[in-house]
Design a protein around this motif. Structure first.
Motif, PDB file in Angstrom:
ATOM      1  N   ASN A  45      -1.707 -11.594  -9.605  1.00 51.34           N
ATOM      2  CA  ASN A  45      -0.328 -11.209  -9.077  1.00 51.34           C
ATOM      3  C   ASN A  45      -0.332  -9.949  -8.383  1.00 51.34           C
ATOM      4  O   ASN A  45      -0.102  -9.403  -7.642  1.00 51.34           O
ATOM      5  CB  ASN A  45       0.592 -11.487  -9.695  1.00 51.34           C
ATOM      6  N   ILE A  46      -1.156  -9.001  -9.548  1.00 50.88           N
ATOM      7  CA  ILE A  46      -0.914  -7.511  -9.092  1.00 50.88           C
ATOM      8  C   ILE A  46      -1.908  -7.198  -8.054  1.00 50.88           C
ATOM      9  O   ILE A  46      -1.641  -6.532  -7.330  1.00 50.88           O
ATOM     10  CB  ILE A  46      -1.203  -6.828 -10.584  1.00 50.88           C
ATOM     11  N   LYS A  47      -3.044  -7.929  -8.266  1.00 49.42           N
ATOM     12  CA  LYS A  47      -4.129  -7.534  -7.117  1.00 49.42           C
ATOM     13  C   LYS A  47      -3.413  -7.940  -5.597  1.00 49.42           C
ATOM     14  O   LYS A  47      -3.710  -7.333  -4.708  1.00 49.42           O
ATOM     15  CB  LYS A  47      -5.261  -8.304  -7.498  1.00 49.42           C
ATOM     16  N   GLY A  48      -2.756  -9.458  -5.707  1.00 50.85           N
ATOM     17  CA  GLY A  48      -2.085  -9.485  -4.373  1.00 50.85           C
ATOM     18  C   GLY A  48      -1.169  -8.644  -3.856  1.00 50.85           C
ATOM     19  O   GLY A  48      -1.014  -8.291  -2.820  1.00 50.85           O
ATOM     20  N   ASN A  49      -0.318  -7.969  -5.072  1.00 53.92           N
ATOM     21  CA  ASN A  49       0.887  -7.049  -4.689  1.00 53.92           C
ATOM     22  C   ASN A  49      -0.065  -5.758  -4.181  1.00 53.92           C
ATOM     23  O   ASN A  49       0.377  -5.125  -2.901  1.00 53.92           O
ATOM     24  CB  ASN A  49       1.549  -6.646  -5.792  1.00 53.92           C
ATOM     25  N   GLN A  50      -1.112  -5.368  -4.787  1.00 53.83           N
ATOM     26  CA  GLN A  50      -1.786  -4.192  -4.147  1.00 53.83           C
ATOM     27  C   GLN A  50      -2.335  -4.382  -2.730  1.00 53.83           C
ATOM     28  O   GLN A  50      -2.452  -3.379  -1.868  1.00 53.83           O
ATOM     29  CB  GLN A  50      -3.019  -4.070  -5.140  1.00 53.83           C
TER      30      GLN A  50
ATOM     31  N   LYS B 122      -1.511  -2.094   0.198  1.00 54.10           N
ATOM     32  CA  LYS B 122      -2.409  -1.513   0.960  1.00 54.10           C
ATOM     33  C   LYS B 122      -2.316  -1.908   2.607  1.00 54.10           C
ATOM     34  O   LYS B 122      -2.371  -0.730   3.306  1.00 54.10           O
ATOM     35  CB  LYS B 122      -4.028  -2.274   0.634  1.00 54.10           C
ATOM     36  N   GLU B 123      -2.078  -2.928   2.947  1.00 57.34           N
ATOM     37  CA  GLU B 123      -1.891  -3.309   4.149  1.00 57.34           C
ATOM     38  C   GLU B 123      -0.418  -2.523   4.991  1.00 57.34           C
ATOM     39  O   GLU B 123      -0.488  -2.072   6.085  1.00 57.34           O
ATOM     40  CB  GLU B 123      -1.783  -4.880   4.425  1.00 57.34           C
ATOM     41  N   ASP B 124       0.568  -2.547   4.112  1.00 53.11           N
ATOM     42  CA  ASP B 124       1.700  -1.828   4.644  1.00 53.11           C
ATOM     43  C   ASP B 124       1.518  -0.363   4.793  1.00 53.11           C
ATOM     44  O   ASP B 124       2.039   0.145   5.732  1.00 53.11           O
ATOM     45  CB  ASP B 124       2.876  -2.217   3.761  1.00 53.11           C
ATOM     46  N   LEU B 125       0.693   0.096   3.807  1.00 51.56           N
ATOM     47  CA  LEU B 125       0.382   1.593   3.977  1.00 51.56           C
ATOM     48  C   LEU B 125      -0.556   1.728   5.075  1.00 51.56           C
ATOM     49  O   LEU B 125      -0.232   2.823   5.937  1.00 51.56           O
ATOM     50  CB  LEU B 125      -0.312   1.851   2.665  1.00 51.56           C
ATOM     51  N   GLU B 126      -1.461   0.984   5.260  1.00 49.61           N
ATOM     52  CA  GLU B 126      -2.188   1.262   6.430  1.00 49.61           C
ATOM     53  C   GLU B 126      -1.496   0.848   7.945  1.00 49.61           C
ATOM     54  O   GLU B 126      -1.716   1.795   8.800  1.00 49.61           O
ATOM     55  CB  GLU B 126      -3.443   0.203   6.593  1.00 49.61           C
TER      56      GLU B 126
ATOM     57  N   LEU C  14       5.459   3.682  -0.637  1.00 49.14           N
ATOM     58  CA  LEU C  14       4.358   2.790  -0.709  1.00 49.14           C
ATOM     59  C   LEU C  14       2.987   3.565  -1.709  1.00 49.14           C
ATOM     60  O   LEU C  14       2.374   2.694  -2.243  1.00 49.14           O
ATOM     61  CB  LEU C  14       3.528   2.553   0.580  1.00 49.14           C
ATOM     62  N   GLU C  15       2.924   4.987  -1.577  1.00 53.39           N
ATOM     63  CA  GLU C  15       2.176   5.306  -2.290  1.00 53.39           C
ATOM     64  C   GLU C  15       2.437   5.169  -3.868  1.00 53.39           C
ATOM     65  O   GLU C  15       1.588   4.959  -4.619  1.00 53.39           O
ATOM     66  CB  GLU C  15       1.889   6.816  -2.107  1.00 53.39           C
ATOM     67  N   ARG C  16       3.893   5.449  -4.141  1.00 51.71           N
ATOM     68  CA  ARG C  16       4.191   5.331  -5.679  1.00 51.71           C
ATOM     69  C   ARG C  16       3.908   3.968  -5.968  1.00 51.71           C
ATOM     70  O   ARG C  16       3.551   3.620  -7.158  1.00 51.71           O
ATOM     71  CB  ARG C  16       5.676   5.540  -5.530  1.00 51.71           C
ATOM     72  N   LYS C  17       4.219   2.807  -5.120  1.00 52.60           N
ATOM     73  CA  LYS C  17       3.883   1.498  -5.623  1.00 52.60           C
ATOM     74  C   LYS C  17       2.511   1.320  -5.806  1.00 52.60           C
ATOM     75  O   LYS C  17       2.125   0.562  -6.682  1.00 52.60           O
ATOM     76  CB  LYS C  17       4.416   0.668  -4.431  1.00 52.60           C
ATOM     77  N   LYS C  18       1.515   1.949  -4.948  1.00 52.92           N
ATOM     78  CA  LYS C  18       0.138   1.704  -5.092  1.00 52.92           C
ATOM     79  C   LYS C  18      -0.093   2.393  -6.540  1.00 52.92           C
ATOM     80  O   LYS C  18      -0.983   1.769  -7.239  1.00 52.92           O
ATOM     81  CB  LYS C  18      -0.586   2.512  -4.000  1.00 52.92           C
ATOM     82  N   ASP C  19       0.267   3.322  -6.912  1.00 53.17           N
ATOM     83  CA  ASP C  19      -0.145   3.927  -8.152  1.00 53.17           C
ATOM     84  C   ASP C  19       0.718   3.147  -9.306  1.00 53.17           C
ATOM     85  O   ASP C  19      -0.141   2.949 -10.196  1.00 53.17           O
ATOM     86  CB  ASP C  19       0.445   5.483  -8.324  1.00 53.17           C
ATOM     87  N   THR C  20       1.785   2.598  -9.083  1.00 53.54           N
ATOM     88  CA  THR C  20       2.338   1.969  -9.991  1.00 53.54           C
ATOM     89  C   THR C  20       1.663   0.551 -10.354  1.00 53.54           C
ATOM     90  O   THR C  20       1.121   0.011 -11.447  1.00 53.54           O
ATOM     91  CB  THR C  20       3.905   1.501  -9.654  1.00 53.54           C
ATOM     92  N   TYR C  21       1.104   0.016  -9.376  1.00 59.53           N
ATOM     93  CA  TYR C  21       0.330  -1.253  -9.447  1.00 59.53           C
ATOM     94  C   TYR C  21      -1.069  -1.011 -10.089  1.00 59.53           C
ATOM     95  O   TYR C  21      -1.488  -1.807 -10.796  1.00 59.53           O
ATOM     96  CB  TYR C  21       0.124  -2.109  -8.079  1.00 59.53           C
ATOM     97  N   ALA C  22      -1.752   0.114  -9.759  1.00 58.64           N
ATOM     98  CA  ALA C  22      -2.759   0.586 -10.477  1.00 58.64           C
ATOM     99  C   ALA C  22      -2.777   0.657 -11.891  1.00 58.64           C
ATOM    100  O   ALA C  22      -3.626   0.164 -12.529  1.00 58.64           O
ATOM    101  CB  ALA C  22      -3.329   1.881  -9.655  1.00 58.64           C
ATOM    102  N   GLU C  23      -1.570   1.163 -12.245  1.00 55.84           N
ATOM    103  CA  GLU C  23      -1.355   1.549 -13.706  1.00 55.84           C
ATOM    104  C   GLU C  23      -1.202   0.160 -14.415  1.00 55.84           C
ATOM    105  O   GLU C  23      -1.572  -0.311 -15.585  1.00 55.84           O
ATOM    106  CB  GLU C  23      -0.045   2.317 -13.861  1.00 55.84           C
ATOM    107  N   GLN C  24      -0.183  -0.723 -13.799  1.00 62.27           N
ATOM    108  CA  GLN C  24      -0.062  -2.100 -14.311  1.00 62.27           C
ATOM    109  C   GLN C  24      -1.334  -3.007 -14.343  1.00 62.27           C
ATOM    110  O   GLN C  24      -1.471  -3.741 -15.328  1.00 62.27           O
ATOM    111  CB  GLN C  24       0.756  -2.952 -13.150  1.00 62.27           C
TER     112      GLN C  24
END
Length: 410
Positions: A67-72, A76-80, A220-230
């Motif tokens: 699930n976390i990988k899917g969110n990542q 990533k797509e939204d950030l791009e 989105l960058e904060r979300k990216k970092d959060t998902y990486a930590e999770q």
């Protein structure tokens, strides 16, 4: 006739005796084979329950990872997409900046043209006034009436009037041309001002869009970092669950192997043939193993404290004597109350304290079974966190399972 009836009764009796003999024979076979077959409801050992518990946790953890990988991937797509929009906007802003610079140059030229046109208009106006004054005030032809009166004839009069009219018309046409030129420059300046206003409005809109995109990208960058930590935490937890699952799976395999060996021994006469046999190390049957106490705590104190919690619930992995604990947690917390350090895993109790022979067991001694641990309370019984159904009890006999270790910790 009576003979036939008698014979029939004998035959019936024989049949009953044969059936009875067969039943006894079957029961005998069942009793002999009891070591390998005992009809009962199978209950999982602590190790099996822990293994399955960590297996379920590992499954949930792997689902969380996916699930976390899917969110990542979504982030990533939204950030791009947001970054691409920002780059496009920055390109438009650069083009707009160039357009504003060019428009400012046009406005500057228009202002210069306006200033020049006004100056020429004013100069021509002054020149015309001087010319009119010279023609109409300082010469003999200074008035239309003079031209008429002093003419040599009608033709001369018409010629003088026409000459004066031509000068007037010429000056008038010239002034009209200058005024038209000035008006054109004014119209041009007004148009340039409107265009500049539109460009500035567009600039504000672009800046607002850039601010929104900057905020979106930061979020989105904060979300990216959060998902990486999770993800890192989930992977670490999954590894821990897998490690524990494998540990308990290995323990289950060891217990199953020991049980199979015990069953084989019982079948060949090498054991007592009951679940309450003595297994484990040889010291359990060596009466010389009867160590003295090494603490000021008595076994009776241990038992008295432990029995206060009889009736409380059994909770897998629990660490509360009131709200619930599992077998090893119960023993651990009881001894912890007296300042005695113990393991948290049931089979680790085999190596703590001092070994005790079965015939020398005393109140307060720790009794270890395959996948289980309890405290001996005397009179052949134990106090234990028995199961989720039974909770904490003090009624089962010490030989309810195969004893693999007895340790004295006080």
């Amino acid at each position: 006739m009576r003979h036939k009836k008698h014979k029939s009764r004998i035959s019936s009796a024989v049949k009953k005796r044969v059936c009875a003999a067969l039943l006894v024979g079957v029961m005998g076979i069942t009793m002999v084979a009891g070591a390998s077959y005992v009809p009962s409801v199978y209950a999982k050992t602590d190790a099996e329950i822990k293994r399955d518990e960590y297996k379920d946790k590992l499954k949930d953890a792997k689902e969380d990872i996916e699930n976390i990988k899917g969110n990542q991937q979504n982030v990533k797509e939204d950030l791009e997409e947001a970054s691409a929009s920002l780059q496009t906007l920055l390109g438009k802003q650069q083009e707009l900046k160039t357009a504003i610079g060019n428009k400012q140059e046009e406005i500057k030229k228009a202002d210069e043209s306006m200033e020049k046109a006004e100056k020429v208009k004013q100069e021509q106006y002054e020149a015309m006034k001087l010319r009119i004054r010279y023609l109409y005030e300082n010469s003999t032809d200074n008035s239309l009436w003079t031209a008429i009166i002093e003419s040599d004839g009608f033709a001369d009069m018409l010629s003088r009037i026409e000459y004066a009219s031509d000068i007037y018309r010429s000056d008038r046409d010239l002034m009209d041309a200058y005024e038209e030129a000035v008006q054109q420059v004014e119209d041009w300046s007004r148009q340039l001002a409107e265009e500049m206003d539109n460009l500035l409005i567009m600039k504000e809109q672009y800046e607002e869009q850039q601010g929104e995109l900057d905020i979106l990208i930061a979020r989105l960058e904060r979300k990216k970092d959060t998902y990486a930590e999770q993800l890192a935490e989930a992977k670490e937890q999954a590894e821990d669950y897998e490690k524990n699952m494998n540990k308990y799976a290995e323990l289950v395999r060891a217990q199953e192997a020991a049980a199979a060996q015990q069953a084989a021994n019982n079948y060949t006469g090498g054991g007592s043939g009951s679940s309450g046999s003595i297994g484990g190390d040889a010291y359990l049957q060596d009466p010389s193993y009867n160590p003295s106490n090494v603490t000021n705590v008595s076994g009776e104190d241990i038992v008295a404290y432990a029995r206060q919690f009889v009736g409380n619930p059994y909770v897998w992995g629990g660490n509360s004597l009131t709200n619930g604990a599992d077998c090893s947690g119960f023993v651990h917390l009881v001894y912890q109350h007296f300042g005695i350090s113990t393991p948290r895993y049931s089979q680790s109790f085999k190596t703590v304290g001092q070994p005790v022979a079965y015939q020398n067991i005393q109140a307060g001694d720790v009794v270890v079974y395959p996948g289980h641990v309890a405290i001996y309370i005397g009179n052949g019984c134990i106090v234990e966190a028995q199961s989720t159904r039974a909770g904490i009890t003090d009624t089962r006999p010490v030989n309810c399972h195969t004893i693999t270790a007895i340790r004295r910790l006080v």
